[in-house]
Each structure stands twice: as C-alpha cells, then as structure tokens.
Design a protein around this motif. Structure first.
Motif, PDB file in Angstrom:
ATOM      1  N   LEU A  47       4.973   7.695  80.983  1.00  0.00           N
ATOM      2  CA  LEU A  47       6.123   6.747  80.294  1.00  0.00           C
ATOM      3  C   LEU A  47       7.407   7.426  80.854  1.00  0.00           C
ATOM      4  N   VAL A  48       8.308   6.350  81.178  1.00  0.00           N
ATOM      5  CA  VAL A  48       9.434   6.861  81.825  1.00  0.00           C
ATOM      6  C   VAL A  48      10.640   6.106  81.261  1.00  0.00           C
ATOM      7  N   THR A  49      11.706   6.891  80.971  1.00  0.00           N
ATOM      8  CA  THR A  49      12.895   6.053  80.276  1.00  0.00           C
ATOM      9  C   THR A  49      13.704   5.255  81.104  1.00  0.00           C
ATOM     10  N   GLY A  50      13.968   4.020  80.606  1.00  0.00           N
ATOM     11  CA  GLY A  50      15.012   3.104  81.741  1.00  0.00           C
ATOM     12  C   GLY A  50      14.880   1.674  81.099  1.00  0.00           C
ATOM     13  N   THR A  51      15.474   0.794  81.821  1.00  0.00           N
ATOM     14  CA  THR A  51      15.507  -0.612  81.465  1.00  0.00           C
ATOM     15  C   THR A  51      15.701  -1.294  83.111  1.00  0.00           C
ATOM     16  N   HIS A  52      15.160  -2.392  83.135  1.00  0.00           N
ATOM     17  CA  HIS A  52      14.943  -2.997  84.505  1.00  0.00           C
ATOM     18  C   HIS A  52      16.377  -3.975  84.538  1.00  0.00           C
ATOM     19  N   THR A  53      17.234  -3.823  83.473  1.00  0.00           N
ATOM     20  CA  THR A  53      18.498  -4.551  83.810  1.00  0.00           C
ATOM     21  C   THR A  53      19.437  -3.339  84.139  1.00  0.00           C
ATOM     22  N   GLU A  54      18.824  -2.264  84.402  1.00  0.00           N
ATOM     23  CA  GLU A  54      19.824  -1.313  85.329  1.00  0.00           C
ATOM     24  C   GLU A  54      19.315  -0.631  86.249  1.00  0.00           C
ATOM     25  N   PRO A  55      19.045  -1.564  87.336  1.00  0.00           N
ATOM     26  CA  PRO A  55      18.053  -0.984  88.606  1.00  0.00           C
ATOM     27  C   PRO A  55      18.791   0.082  89.221  1.00  0.00           C
ATOM     28  N   GLU A  56      20.151   0.177  89.152  1.00  0.00           N
ATOM     29  CA  GLU A  56      20.731   1.362  89.718  1.00  0.00           C
ATOM     30  C   GLU A  56      20.313   2.689  89.253  1.00  0.00           C
ATOM     31  N   LYS A  57      19.651   2.584  88.068  1.00  0.00           N
ATOM     32  CA  LYS A  57      19.123   4.032  87.421  1.00  0.00           C
ATOM     33  C   LYS A  57      17.786   4.299  87.724  1.00  0.00           C
ATOM     34  N   MET A  58      17.049   3.255  88.247  1.00  0.00           N
ATOM     35  CA  MET A  58      15.707   3.332  88.522  1.00  0.00           C
ATOM     36  C   MET A  58      14.629   4.096  89.721  1.00  0.00           C
ATOM     37  N   ASP A  59      15.793   4.837  90.379  1.00  0.00           N
ATOM     38  CA  ASP A  59      15.259   5.469  91.546  1.00  0.00           C
ATOM     39  C   ASP A  59      14.031   6.154  91.561  1.00  0.00           C
ATOM     40  N   ALA A  60      14.198   7.126  90.062  1.00  0.00           N
ATOM     41  CA  ALA A  60      13.050   8.003  89.921  1.00  0.00           C
ATOM     42  C   ALA A  60      11.675   7.257  89.282  1.00  0.00           C
ATOM     43  N   ALA A  61      12.029   6.004  88.544  1.00  0.00           N
ATOM     44  CA  ALA A  61      11.065   5.415  87.983  1.00  0.00           C
ATOM     45  C   ALA A  61      10.201   4.756  89.175  1.00  0.00           C
ATOM     46  N   LEU A  62      10.994   4.287  90.414  1.00  0.00           N
ATOM     47  CA  LEU A  62      10.300   3.620  91.533  1.00  0.00           C
ATOM     48  C   LEU A  62       9.620   4.476  92.322  1.00  0.00           C
ATOM     49  N   GLU A  63       9.838   5.819  92.351  1.00  0.00           N
ATOM     50  CA  GLU A  63       9.398   6.923  93.438  1.00  0.00           C
ATOM     51  C   GLU A  63       7.829   6.602  93.235  1.00  0.00           C
ATOM     52  N   GLY A  64       7.443   6.407  94.509  1.00  0.00           N
ATOM     53  CA  GLY A  64       5.831   6.354  94.510  1.00  0.00           C
ATOM     54  C   GLY A  64       5.065   5.278  94.068  1.00  0.00           C
ATOM     55  N   VAL A  65       5.744   4.223  93.708  1.00  0.00           N
ATOM     56  CA  VAL A  65       5.209   3.086  93.130  1.00  0.00           C
ATOM     57  C   VAL A  65       4.627   2.065  94.210  1.00  0.00           C
ATOM     58  N   ASP A  66       3.408   1.697  94.030  1.00  0.00           N
ATOM     59  CA  ASP A  66       2.918   0.679  94.917  1.00  0.00           C
ATOM     60  C   ASP A  66       3.091  -0.977  94.442  1.00  0.00           C
ATOM     61  N   ARG A  67       3.055  -1.094  93.273  1.00  0.00           N
ATOM     62  CA  ARG A  67       2.980  -2.168  92.614  1.00  0.00           C
ATOM     63  C   ARG A  67       3.884  -2.371  91.287  1.00  0.00           C
ATOM     64  N   LEU A  68       4.554  -3.498  91.439  1.00  0.00           N
ATOM     65  CA  LEU A  68       5.461  -3.598  90.331  1.00  0.00           C
ATOM     66  C   LEU A  68       5.489  -4.683  89.651  1.00  0.00           C
ATOM     67  N   HIS A  69       5.429  -4.926  88.408  1.00  0.00           N
ATOM     68  CA  HIS A  69       5.513  -5.943  87.442  1.00  0.00           C
ATOM     69  C   HIS A  69       6.645  -6.020  86.603  1.00  0.00           C
ATOM     70  N   ILE A  70       7.337  -7.456  86.633  1.00  0.00           N
ATOM     71  CA  ILE A  70       8.717  -7.768  86.188  1.00  0.00           C
ATOM     72  C   ILE A  70       8.428  -8.730  85.321  1.00  0.00           C
TER      73      ILE A  70
END
Length: 268
Positions: A47-70
């Motif tokens: 679990l990671v804290t955040g929202t996809h409507t604030e992508p500028e705050k998602m760098d940590a959540a995206l680290e090491g991610v290969d696939r993304l569902h939106i």
C-alpha cells in the motif's frame, strides 16, 4: 515484476488488485487512505499513499513499477497525460486504462505513450444499481427518467480483463468493449432485485430535468450531470448490444446481473 494499480479501492480498481493477487503478482496499490485500504484489499498488497490526480507526487509510487493500471476518474483529464509521461519515464512498459466513456486526453496519452497499452471500454457498471439502494430501503421505489435497456457489466469482469491485459501478451493496441451477457431495462433489474430481496419494488418515472437536478444536488457538475442523463436518454448501440469480449479475453462467460444481485442483495 511490480504492477501499480491506481484507484485501488474503487469500483474497478479493487477487482484488478484481487485478480492480480490471485495470479500471484506483486501489486502496489495507490490509495488516499492505506489504513482503510488494508481492510478492503487482499493480504500481501503493498500500500502506498497518493492519488493519480497528483502525478507530481507519485515518483516514489512509480519507482520499480513495470505495469500500470489507470482508471479515468473526475479530475484526471487535465493531469492524466502528465501521469502517463511520468510513468513511462519511470520505466513502466505496459499500461491498461479504463476509459471515462469516450477517448479523452488520458486515453489518447496512453495510446501515444510508446509502450504497450490496452484500453478497456466498459459499458454501464452493474454497481450503478447501488444508487437505488436508499430509495428502495426507505420507500420500496426506484425513480428514473428512462427505462432503456443497458448491457450492464460486472466490475469483477472489468478487473479480470485488465489483469489479463497487464500480464499476458497479445493485447497491445487493443480497445475492448466490455458488456455483461444480457441487456436489461430498469424494470427488469428491479424485478431481479425484488426476487432477491423478497420485497415489492416499484418503478416511478421522473423527468429528464429532475434526474439532472438530483445529480446536481450530490455535487456533480452540471456538464457531467447532463452528459450522464443524456446517455440514459440515448444510450447508443454499444451500450445496449451484448458482446462476448469478456469470454474471449478471460476464457469464461461474463457474470450475470443475477450473480451481482446475489452478492449485493444485503445493500437493498
């Protein structure tokens, strides 16, 4: 490999998470409230804290991610392309997106991303029926302006198709129209609810404008309210025509509305 699911506790997001976990995948779930999400999502989900409507705050959540569902939600149109760009820059190589009802800026950014992508185009969610729960519990009535057929799709089937597209090859560049196995009118859905709950439920027609005003009272912007009620007035061929995409992609028939009602009868 790691898959990041945005809107992980939402109508479709939680089903995407559950399907990925069922297939043994490592899932990172983006949520505003990880404490609450822990009770709603399978054990072992990161679990990671955040929202996809604030992508500028998602760098940590995206680290090491290969696939993304939106999932395209309100407020994402303006910042969604930035989310897609950041995801690709971070190393995401496969994207799935649940559209917002039409190909808008986010959906187009996914298609132009330069990585593998699949767009899911579900018709009306079966869970929209939950908007009737309060009036059914209080009065035994459903108030709607129209009684048009709708090829409702179970949210779990959307999650199942998303999981296949994320994990399996052969889905790049595809747009999947998703429906359930039958098109039902409001009255037919009410009849199914009556059978499941053992109580009489009546259909009470209201005007087009009354339906819009009802949405406005919940905080929905007028443009969105007019779009939604306009869709019910003239749903279009795709919204009323059953297709077998769910079965073709997942290998099993789409779930019925009767199955959905059995799962949610207690809410009515």
């Amino acid at each position: 490999m790691t898959t990041l699911v945005t809107g992980a506790t939402g109508n479709t997001g939680r089903h995407v998470v559950e399907e990925l976990v069922r297939r043994g995948e490592h899932v990172r779930a983006l949520t505003r409230d990880p404490v609450a999400a822990a009770d709603r999502l399978p054990a072992g989900v990161e679990l990671v804290t955040g929202t996809h409507t604030e992508p500028e705050k998602m760098d940590a959540a995206l680290e090491g991610v290969d696939r993304l569902h939106i999932t395209v939600t309100s407020g994402l149109a303006e910042v969604g392309p930035e989310l897609v760009r950041r995801a690709v820059d971070a190393g995401v190589r496969r994207l799935t997106v649940v559209w917002g009802g039409y190909v808008g800026p986010v959906e187009q950014a996914v298609a132009d991303s330069g990585v593998e992508w699949t767009r899911l185009e579900p018709q009306e969610f079966m869970s929209n029926t939950l908007t009737w729960s309060e009036s059914i519990r209080a009065e035994g009535v459903v108030r709607e302006p129209y009684d048009m057929p709708s090829a409702l799709v179970h949210e779990a089937d959307i999650g199942a198709v998303a999981a296949v597209a994320l994990l399996d090859d052969g889905h790049h560049g595809r747009s999947y129209n998703l429906t359930g196995p039958e098109a039902l009118t409001s009255r037919q859905r009410i009849a199914a609810l009556s059978r499941a709950t053992g109580r009489e439920i009546s259909f009470v027609p209201i005007t087009h404008e009354q339906a819009i005003e009802r949405l406005l009272a919940t905080g929905v912007p007028r443009a969105d309210a007019e779009y939604v009620i306009g869709w019910y007035a003239e749903p279009g061929e795709d919204a009323t025509t059953v297709v077998d995409t769910v079965e073709k992609v997942t290998g099993r028939p789409a779930r019925t509305f009767a199955q959905w009602v059995t799962e949610y009868a207690g809410r009515f």
